[in-house]
Design a protein around this motif. Structure first.
Motif, PDB file in Angstrom:
ATOM      1  N   ALA A   1      -3.357  -2.803   8.068  1.00 42.69           N
ATOM      2  CA  ALA A   1      -4.810  -2.815   7.823  1.00 42.69           C
ATOM      3  C   ALA A   1      -5.403  -4.014   8.555  1.00 42.69           C
ATOM      4  O   ALA A   1      -5.385  -5.141   8.041  1.00 42.69           O
ATOM      5  CB  ALA A   1      -5.090  -2.913   6.322  1.00 42.69           C
TER       6      ALA A   1
ATOM      7  N   GLN B   1       0.992   1.093   6.050  1.00 44.34           N
ATOM      8  CA  GLN B   1       0.061   1.105   7.179  1.00 44.34           C
ATOM      9  C   GLN B   1      -0.588  -0.262   7.385  1.00 44.34           C
ATOM     10  O   GLN B   1      -1.053  -0.876   6.431  1.00 44.34           O
ATOM     11  CB  GLN B   1      -1.002   2.173   6.916  1.00 44.34           C
TER      12      GLN B   1
ATOM     13  N   ARG C   1       0.854  -1.197   0.000  1.00 39.86           N
ATOM     14  CA  ARG C   1       0.000   0.000   0.000  1.00 39.86           C
ATOM     15  C   ARG C   1       0.885   1.241   0.000  1.00 39.86           C
ATOM     16  O   ARG C   1       2.105   1.135  -0.002  1.00 39.86           O
ATOM     17  CB  ARG C   1      -0.881  -0.001   1.259  1.00 39.86           C
TER      18      ARG C   1
END
Lengths: 144, 482
Positions: free
Chosen positions: A109, A107, A47
């Protein structure tokens, strides 16, 4: 060359890593990759990333490895940051060792990333970095 | 393996001199059945503990001992306050990891029809697994109150009753906590985790009193265990990231300052500082903060459990009889008084994977339990349930008021995982009437029963040694695995 292997040679309740690399920097990156492989049974999907500079100074190279992994663990625990790309430089500095790095993070998730193990801490147990003929090796145990 | 001498039934000793630098003998408390399973790592670690300065009488290993770092898990040692040390390795990274058992007036017949709904509600109410955050939102100022006041903060904020506090070790507050001894990193790691279970071997379990498993009815009645089929809830967790960071911070400091304190470090995980030194006092203050955070964590979870039961059964927590039996730490250091050479003196007792076991008439035991002794809660595997013991005078006289904490791990995580797939284990357990809910099914088999010693074998050893007395056995009905 760098590699990690999950190993339970020295632990009953926890998880260890055998690390090997042709440079100290490679060994530290292998440690970080191995640590996140313990946390995540499946590598999280890539991501958007956040880049941070990391600067550490420690009295021994083993302490520097613990400080490095503990810092990454802290960033994961507090900000949900998963380290995924590393540019490191390690040099001797009187007294001890110094690490300067630029690390890319993605990040966490929680709904999609399969996080399997919570690591409480990086331990000193059986930790000794050896350089034999230019190959750096060590074993590091994580408290689960 | 180092030679051990059996000195009496259940006690093996490694004498001073077996390893250079030992100040006292090491004693392994076990049984003929269990002693063969003790691994070399335990012996190496407990004899390292015996080398620490100021250690009193002997370094002890409880019957559930297994290899850890620094101290073995199941290790107990007491230190003279002037000559002795304090070591994070004698307490563990998960400071005040501990057990709480809550009783109810429900029976297995009341709960079974609603078990799936109840488990789902508890799973929502008590966040578990990696990276989860609790429902309690705190700023730094409020978190400092949490770690200073412990369970009293819970009472002031309506998370606890007076009775909960009375039924928690030391009223849920270790004296000496000072937030100034704690790093910002530790606070940042812990501030959003109050009310969370964590991962690994942490769990929340709905259990029942099995047929024929009230072994001491008179004591069981005092603890509120009255009928076969009665439902209890067991919670196993600790101080979360806050405690882990406190331990990490101080191990680093103690390793760096060892030479300044004139201490020879045999194992970096056993790094220590004199109790009466700036470093030693700061660590005790920080450890007390983490211990208080853990008491608060288990209390907030208790409050969430009450809410979940109320929602599912449509009755108040009072009507459901949701009352704390006891909450006890098993990773902690405490100042306690013991007779050494006939003279009563205050010592710093380290318990790592070991529980306090105070007998009848000890003023630290809640008044309502004082006639029978302190409850000792022992968690087994998610397939075997828990055991409730009571503390003994013999434990106070002979073993620094200590006993076991669990059944003790015997198989590594990677090996355990290879035996059976997580989903298969979940199905097997369901067929045996045990429901399991977890965020990561793949890791379930790491906590399977075969990875642990048999809880009944360990309980028997403890009972025979007089470390504590078995009161009742609880069997699992449903488990939330962290």
């Amino acid at each position: 060359m760098r590699k990690f292997e999950i190993s339970d040679r020295f632990t009953t309740a926890d998880i260890g890593l055998d690390l090997e690399a042709d440079s100290l920097e490679g060994l530290f990156v292998a440690g970080a990759e191995g640590m996140f492989a313990i946390i995540f049974s499946r590598k999280p999907a890539t991501r958007s990333t956040d880049r941070r500079n990391i600067h550490l100074k420690s009295t021994t190279v083993e302490q520097l490895l613990i400080d490095w992994l503990s810092d990454l663990l802290y960033l994961f625990d507090t900000d949900g940051l998963i380290a995924c790309n590393y540019q490191l430089s390690i040099k001797e500095s009187s007294p001890g060792y110094e690490l300067n790095g630029m690390v890319d993070f993605q990040q966490f998730a929680p709904m999609t990333d399969v996080a399997e193990h919570e690591i409480k801490a990086v331990t000193y147990y059986k930790l000794e970095i050896r350089n034999i003929g230019g190959v750096f090796r060590c074993h590091v145990v994580f408290d689960i | 393996m180092m030679k051990m001498d059996k000195i009496s039934e259940g006690i093996w000793e490694i004498p001073v001199g077996a390893k250079p630098g030992m100040n006292v003998p090491a004693r392994i408390l076990s049984s003929d059945k269990l002693i063969g399973g003790i691994d070399e790592g335990v012996i190496d670690q407990i004899t390292n503990v015996a080398c620490l300065p100021g250690i009193q009488r002997y370094a002890l290993c409880m019957p559930d001992a297994h290899r850890g770092y620094g101290f073995p898990i199941g290790g107990v040692a007491a230190f003279d306050l002037d000559a002795g040390i304090i070591s994070p390795g004698g307490i563990g990274f998960d400071i005040n990891c501990g057990m709480r058992v809550i009783k109810t007036n429900l029976t297995i017949e009341n709960v079974k029809p609603k078990l799936e709904e109840l488990l789902g509600e508890l799973f929502r109410a008590v966040p578990s697994g990696v990276g989860t955050k609790g429902f309690v939102r705190l700023d730094h100022k409020e978190f400092r109150k949490v770690i200073t006041d412990g369970s009293r903060w819970c009472r002031d904020n309506k998370f606890a009753t007076d009775d909960d506090i009375d039924k928690t070790e030391s009223g849920g507050r270790v004296d000496g906590a000072d937030y100034r001894a704690v790093s910002d990193k530790a606070i940042n790691r812990g501030i959003s985790q109050i009310g969370t279970l964590g991962s690994g071997n942490h769990y929340l379990e709905i259990e029942y009193v099995g047929e024929g498993s009230i072994l001491n009815p008179a004591v069981a009645e005092v603890f509120g265990i009255e009928t076969v089929g009665q439902i209890v809830i067991a919670v196993h967790c600790g101080s979360r990231g806050f405690g882990h960071q406190v331990a990490t911070d101080y191990l680093r400091t103690f390793n760096q300052n060892a030479a300044r304190h004139g201490l020879k470090i045999r194992d970096k995980e056993l790094a220590a500082a004199p109790i009466k030194s700036g470093d030693g006092e700061a660590y005790f203050s920080a450890m007390a903060c983490a211990a208080n955070a853990a008491f608060v964590n288990r209390q907030v979870i208790t409050n969430q459990i009450r809410k979940a039961f109320q929602k599912v059964f449509g009755l108040s927590a009072n009507d459901l009889g949701l009352t704390t039996i006891y909450d006890v730490a098993h990773n902690i250091a405490r100042f306690e008084n013991y007779a050494i050479d006939g003279e009563k003196k205050q010592l710093l007792v380290h318990r790592k994977g070991a529980t306090r076991s105070f007998g009848p008439n000890n003023p630290e035991v809640p008044a309502s339990y004082r006639s029978v002794g302190q409850p000792v809660i022992v968690g087994g595997s998610m397939e075997s349930g828990s055991a409730l013991f009571t503390g003994t005078e013999q434990a106070e006289n002979d073993y620094f008021g200590s006993t076991l904490h669990g059944s003790g791990r015997v198989m590594s995580r990677t090996k355990a995982k290879k035996q059976i797939r997580g989903d298969q284990l979940q199905q097997d357990m369901a067929e045996r009437g045990i429901m399991v809910k977890t965020k990561h099914l793949r890791g379930l088999s790491e906590e399977a029963d075969y990875a642990y010693k048999n809880i009944d074998d360990v309980s028997r050893a403890v009972q025979d040694l007089g470390l504590s007395k078995l009161v009742a056995r609880f069997y699992p009905l449903a488990n939330i695995k962290g």
